[in-house]
Write a protein that holds these residues in place. Structure first.
Motif, PDB file in Angstrom:
ATOM      1  N   ALA A  43      46.144  43.847  41.790  1.00 39.52           N
ATOM      2  CA  ALA A  43      44.940  44.176  41.023  1.00 39.52           C
ATOM      3  C   ALA A  43      43.857  44.731  41.931  1.00 39.52           C
ATOM      4  O   ALA A  43      43.185  45.728  41.593  1.00 39.52           O
ATOM      5  CB  ALA A  43      44.447  42.935  40.283  1.00 39.52           C
ATOM      6  N   GLN A  44      43.667  44.114  43.075  1.00 38.53           N
ATOM      7  CA  GLN A  44      42.636  44.578  44.000  1.00 38.53           C
ATOM      8  C   GLN A  44      42.929  45.989  44.482  1.00 38.53           C
ATOM      9  O   GLN A  44      42.002  46.813  44.634  1.00 38.53           O
ATOM     10  CB  GLN A  44      42.518  43.616  45.179  1.00 38.53           C
ATOM     11  CG  GLN A  44      41.906  42.278  44.813  1.00 38.53           C
ATOM     12  CD  GLN A  44      41.898  41.293  45.973  1.00 38.53           C
ATOM     13  OE1 GLN A  44      42.714  41.395  46.892  1.00 38.53           O
ATOM     14  NE2 GLN A  44      40.983  40.328  45.937  1.00 38.53           N
TER      15      GLN A  44
ATOM     16  N   ALA B  83      41.490  51.979  34.010  1.00 41.85           N
ATOM     17  CA  ALA B  83      40.427  52.209  34.992  1.00 41.85           C
ATOM     18  C   ALA B  83      40.100  53.692  35.111  1.00 41.85           C
ATOM     19  O   ALA B  83      38.921  54.081  35.202  1.00 41.85           O
ATOM     20  CB  ALA B  83      40.835  51.637  36.343  1.00 41.85           C
TER      21      ALA B  83
ATOM     22  N   LEU C  55      41.970  48.370  41.590  1.00 40.48           N
ATOM     23  CA  LEU C  55      40.537  48.448  41.324  1.00 40.48           C
ATOM     24  C   LEU C  55      39.756  49.024  42.503  1.00 40.48           C
ATOM     25  O   LEU C  55      38.645  49.544  42.312  1.00 40.48           O
ATOM     26  CB  LEU C  55      39.994  47.075  40.951  1.00 40.48           C
ATOM     27  CG  LEU C  55      40.587  46.487  39.656  1.00 40.48           C
ATOM     28  CD1 LEU C  55      39.988  45.130  39.373  1.00 40.48           C
ATOM     29  CD2 LEU C  55      40.380  47.436  38.479  1.00 40.48           C
TER      30      LEU C  55
ATOM     31  N   LEU D  71      33.314  48.462  36.530  1.00 40.20           N
ATOM     32  CA  LEU D  71      34.256  47.851  37.471  1.00 40.20           C
ATOM     33  C   LEU D  71      34.304  46.340  37.272  1.00 40.20           C
ATOM     34  O   LEU D  71      35.378  45.731  37.335  1.00 40.20           O
ATOM     35  CB  LEU D  71      33.848  48.200  38.908  1.00 40.20           C
ATOM     36  CG  LEU D  71      34.705  47.590  40.020  1.00 40.20           C
ATOM     37  CD1 LEU D  71      36.175  47.966  39.868  1.00 40.20           C
ATOM     38  CD2 LEU D  71      34.171  48.026  41.386  1.00 40.20           C
ATOM     39  N   TRP D  72      33.170  45.716  37.037  1.00 37.60           N
ATOM     40  CA  TRP D  72      33.128  44.267  36.774  1.00 37.60           C
ATOM     41  C   TRP D  72      33.977  43.927  35.546  1.00 37.60           C
ATOM     42  O   TRP D  72      34.756  42.974  35.559  1.00 37.60           O
ATOM     43  CB  TRP D  72      31.674  43.836  36.569  1.00 37.60           C
ATOM     44  CG  TRP D  72      31.452  42.349  36.616  1.00 37.60           C
ATOM     45  CD1 TRP D  72      31.139  41.605  37.716  1.00 37.60           C
ATOM     46  CD2 TRP D  72      31.519  41.428  35.520  1.00 37.60           C
ATOM     47  NE1 TRP D  72      31.014  40.276  37.373  1.00 37.60           N
ATOM     48  CE2 TRP D  72      31.242  40.139  36.030  1.00 37.60           C
ATOM     49  CE3 TRP D  72      31.795  41.565  34.160  1.00 37.60           C
ATOM     50  CZ2 TRP D  72      31.220  39.004  35.225  1.00 37.60           C
ATOM     51  CZ3 TRP D  72      31.777  40.430  33.353  1.00 37.60           C
ATOM     52  CH2 TRP D  72      31.490  39.169  33.884  1.00 37.60           C
TER      53      TRP D  72
ATOM     54  N   VAL E 153      47.116  39.187  42.543  1.00 33.12           N
ATOM     55  CA  VAL E 153      45.734  39.480  42.909  1.00 33.12           C
ATOM     56  C   VAL E 153      45.674  40.695  43.826  1.00 33.12           C
ATOM     57  O   VAL E 153      44.813  41.572  43.674  1.00 33.12           O
ATOM     58  CB  VAL E 153      45.078  38.253  43.571  1.00 33.12           C
ATOM     59  CG1 VAL E 153      43.749  38.627  44.207  1.00 33.12           C
ATOM     60  CG2 VAL E 153      44.884  37.135  42.548  1.00 33.12           C
TER      61      VAL E 153
ATOM     62  N   SER F 207      37.602  44.174  36.279  1.00 32.30           N
ATOM     63  CA  SER F 207      38.063  43.007  37.039  1.00 32.30           C
ATOM     64  C   SER F 207      38.398  41.851  36.110  1.00 32.30           C
ATOM     65  O   SER F 207      39.329  41.082  36.354  1.00 32.30           O
ATOM     66  CB  SER F 207      36.986  42.585  38.055  1.00 32.30           C
ATOM     67  OG  SER F 207      36.729  43.629  38.977  1.00 32.30           O
ATOM     68  N   ARG F 208      37.625  41.715  35.016  1.00 34.27           N
ATOM     69  CA  ARG F 208      37.923  40.667  34.036  1.00 34.27           C
ATOM     70  C   ARG F 208      39.232  40.986  33.306  1.00 34.27           C
ATOM     71  O   ARG F 208      39.997  40.077  32.971  1.00 34.27           O
ATOM     72  CB  ARG F 208      36.782  40.543  33.039  1.00 34.27           C
ATOM     73  CG  ARG F 208      35.387  40.348  33.638  1.00 34.27           C
ATOM     74  CD  ARG F 208      35.199  38.995  34.321  1.00 34.27           C
ATOM     75  NE  ARG F 208      35.806  38.875  35.625  1.00 34.27           N
ATOM     76  CZ  ARG F 208      35.322  39.396  36.750  1.00 34.27           C
ATOM     77  NH1 ARG F 208      34.241  40.141  36.739  1.00 34.27           N
ATOM     78  NH2 ARG F 208      35.919  39.192  37.902  1.00 34.27           N
TER      79      ARG F 208
ATOM     80  N   ALA G 235      41.718  42.615  34.694  1.00 31.91           N
ATOM     81  CA  ALA G 235      42.754  42.313  35.689  1.00 31.91           C
ATOM     82  C   ALA G 235      43.051  40.820  35.723  1.00 31.91           C
ATOM     83  O   ALA G 235      44.223  40.409  35.808  1.00 31.91           O
ATOM     84  CB  ALA G 235      42.314  42.809  37.063  1.00 31.91           C
ATOM     85  N   GLU G 236      42.023  39.984  35.656  1.00 39.36           N
ATOM     86  CA  GLU G 236      42.232  38.537  35.632  1.00 39.36           C
ATOM     87  C   GLU G 236      43.068  38.123  34.431  1.00 39.36           C
ATOM     88  O   GLU G 236      43.937  37.257  34.531  1.00 39.36           O
ATOM     89  CB  GLU G 236      40.878  37.821  35.588  1.00 39.36           C
ATOM     90  CG  GLU G 236      40.086  37.930  36.876  1.00 39.36           C
ATOM     91  CD  GLU G 236      38.671  37.427  36.724  1.00 39.36           C
ATOM     92  OE1 GLU G 236      37.969  37.344  37.761  1.00 39.36           O
ATOM     93  OE2 GLU G 236      38.248  37.118  35.583  1.00 39.36           O
TER      94      GLU G 236
ATOM     95  N   THR H  94      32.277  42.765  27.892  1.00 35.80           N
ATOM     96  CA  THR H  94      33.708  43.060  27.911  1.00 35.80           C
ATOM     97  C   THR H  94      34.271  43.230  26.506  1.00 35.80           C
ATOM     98  O   THR H  94      35.302  43.880  26.334  1.00 35.80           O
ATOM     99  CB  THR H  94      34.496  41.968  28.650  1.00 35.80           C
ATOM    100  OG1 THR H  94      34.226  40.692  28.063  1.00 35.80           O
ATOM    101  CG2 THR H  94      34.144  41.932  30.132  1.00 35.80           C
TER     102      THR H  94
END
Length: 492
Positions: A320-321, A227, A324, A295-296, A317, A299-300, A302-303, A249
């Motif tokens: 990760a949050q 990040a 981010l 950032l989007w 979760v 997030s993928r 992180a998932e 991505t």
């Protein structure tokens, strides 16, 4: 004599789910158009004793050296927000890895080398135009100081890439810290393969972030490091007016380098919603959207690595949050600092963001050229009598006058010699960028007339972007109305 490259391959030792063997197209004719000898020396490649035919054979993939990896990498990806579980290198081959003179591992990758197991219905070829664009723009990005893949060689082949109309096909040999993408993680995560998600994460840590191997929370820290690099990268793109154009991505490298220059462009007149990519019909990847799309994408990522963050999904979760949540503040701080430097400020104050924003708004309203405006500010700092340079770019003289008064007052708050301030500004505000109309001229001459003189003309000035000389005066100027390029293409 076969070209010898001191390969030190590692990616091929990952499980087979990550790659498949590839055999490049047997092009019967190849012509070396360009070779980056400075980069070759950095990679410790012994080009000195080899002629152009041998280099063309190697970097088209037709004559791979001993020890070459010759594989296509697997990955998935969100393309314009839609998840595709299997993408992969459909027109590219990893030739192999080398250790450069600084001890860094680097990929040598052949884009346009022919069909692979991931090609689906594609031909695996790259039209000459997009290959020329990637060569010129990637080397320009490097010269600007932006983390990026680099161009090592460009080879014209005898193949034809059939798109809207037939195009000559080329292979570009590009160099990267690696070609591991967010989509690489998604590929194995989508298959529920947590063991290989962990193997890939460990590989990325070892290759790009070795200090994390000693961390008590290596995977959380890996997400944070990726990040952080993306925040820096997007800042660098935007401070030079660059629009990637296809921030899927599968086009986000976890190394933090710019990768895949398909429909990219540098803006001329400033518009926050500027976009050029022919396939980005709704402006998803427009200039001002790039931070939120990064950032989007993160997030993928992180998932995909959630199982590595904690065995309990809720805790994973939350971790990760937490990571981010720092991305946008990090980006905004970097952006404020970068833009403050562009207008001549050594330090940032609370009101500087508003000062910069008001300039950008005035530029948009007056259709002011982004690069030329900031370069002329350098002259206006060195000599207050040079105000006519920036002023001439504004359709409404009052908009410049009002902003200039605020700017001059802010400069007075910092004690700095005008000459030194101008020198610093010229080091962050380029004179020469890969303007779309010049790239298009190079493409048209090459594709239509087998004329590479424009391409060769651009190569020198683009790797010296902060030099403003009489020889490059025409390259500095924005396009005339008839020269404007409104769409760019990736050539897939």
């Amino acid at each position: 004599m076969t070209l010898h490259i001191p390969f030190d391959n590692s990616y091929q030792h990952l499980p087979e789910v990550f790659h498949s063997p590839a055999a490049p197209a047997p092009f019967s004719a190849r012509r070396l158009l360009a070779v980056n000898r400075e980069l070759a020396e950095e990679l410790r490649l012994p080009f000195g004793g080899y002629d152009e035919n041998r280099l063309a054979g190697t970097f088209s993939g037709v004559e791979p050296p001993p020890g070459a990896a010759m594989l296509a990498q697997a990955y998935a990806g969100h393309q314009f927000g839609n998840f595709v579980p299997t993408l992969g290198d459909g027109r590219a081959v990893l030739l192999g890895e080398v250790m450069d003179r600084y001890g860094r591992r680097r990929d040598i990758h052949l884009k346009g080398a022919g069909r692979t197991s991931f090609s689906r219905s594609g031909d695996g070829l790259c039209p000459l135009g997009p290959a020329l664009r990637e060569y010129l723009v990637s080397e320009a990005m490097h010269a600007l100081g932006v983390p990026t893949t680099r161009a090592l060689a460009l080879v014209l082949t005898d193949a034809t890439a059939w798109r809207e109309q037939p195009k000559p096909a080329a292979v570009i040999a590009r160099v990267a810290a690696s070609h591991v993408r967010v989509g690489t993680f998604q590929y194995v995560a989508a298959r529920g393969d947590d063991d290989n998600v962990r193997r890939l994460a460990d590989y990325v840590i070892q290759r790009h972030y070795p200090a994390l191997a000693e961390s008590d929370t290596p995977y959380r820290d890996l997400l944070a490091e990726i990040a952080d690099r993306q925040a820096r990268l997007i800042t660098d793109w935007m401070r030079f007016g660059f629009i990637h154009g296809v921030m899927n991505t599968d086009n986000m490298a976890v190394s933090g380098e710019t990768i895949d220059f398909g429909p990219c462009a540098f803006m001329d007149e400033f518009r926050a919603d500027a976009r050029f990519s022919f396939i980005d019909q709704h402006g998803r990847y427009a200039y001002a959207n790039q931070p939120s799309l990064a950032l989007w994408n993160l997030s993928r990522l992180a998932e995909a690595i959630l199982p590595l963050l904690d065995a309990d999904q809720d805790r994973a979760v939350a971790i990760a949050q937490d990571v981010l949540a720092g991305f946008m503040p990090d980006f905004e701080a970097r952006w404020r600092k970068a833009m403050a430097a562009k207008i001549g400020l050594a330090e940032t104050q609370e009101d500087d963001a508003a000062l910069v924003q008001s300039l950008l708004e005035a530029m948009q309203q007056n259709r002011v050229d982004f690069t030329l405006m900031f370069r002329r500010l350098c002259d206006a700092v060195a000599d207050p009598a040079a105000n006519d340079g920036p002023r001439a770019l504004f359709e409404n003289d009052a908009d410049w006058t009002a902003w200039e008064a605020r700017w001059r007052r802010r400069l007075q708050a910092e004690a700095m010699n005008p000459g030194e301030r101008a020198r610093r500004m010229r080091a962050v505000n380029p004179a020469v960028i890969p303007r779309n109309h010049w790239i298009e001229k190079a493409i048209r001459a090459a594709e239509d007339a087998d004329d590479f003189s424009v391409f060769e003309r651009l190569r020198g000035p683009l790797i010296r972007p902060f030099e403003d000389t009489p020889d490059n005066a025409d390259l500095v100027q924005p396009p005339a109305p008839a020269e404007r390029v409104t769409q760019t293409f990736c050539g897939t």
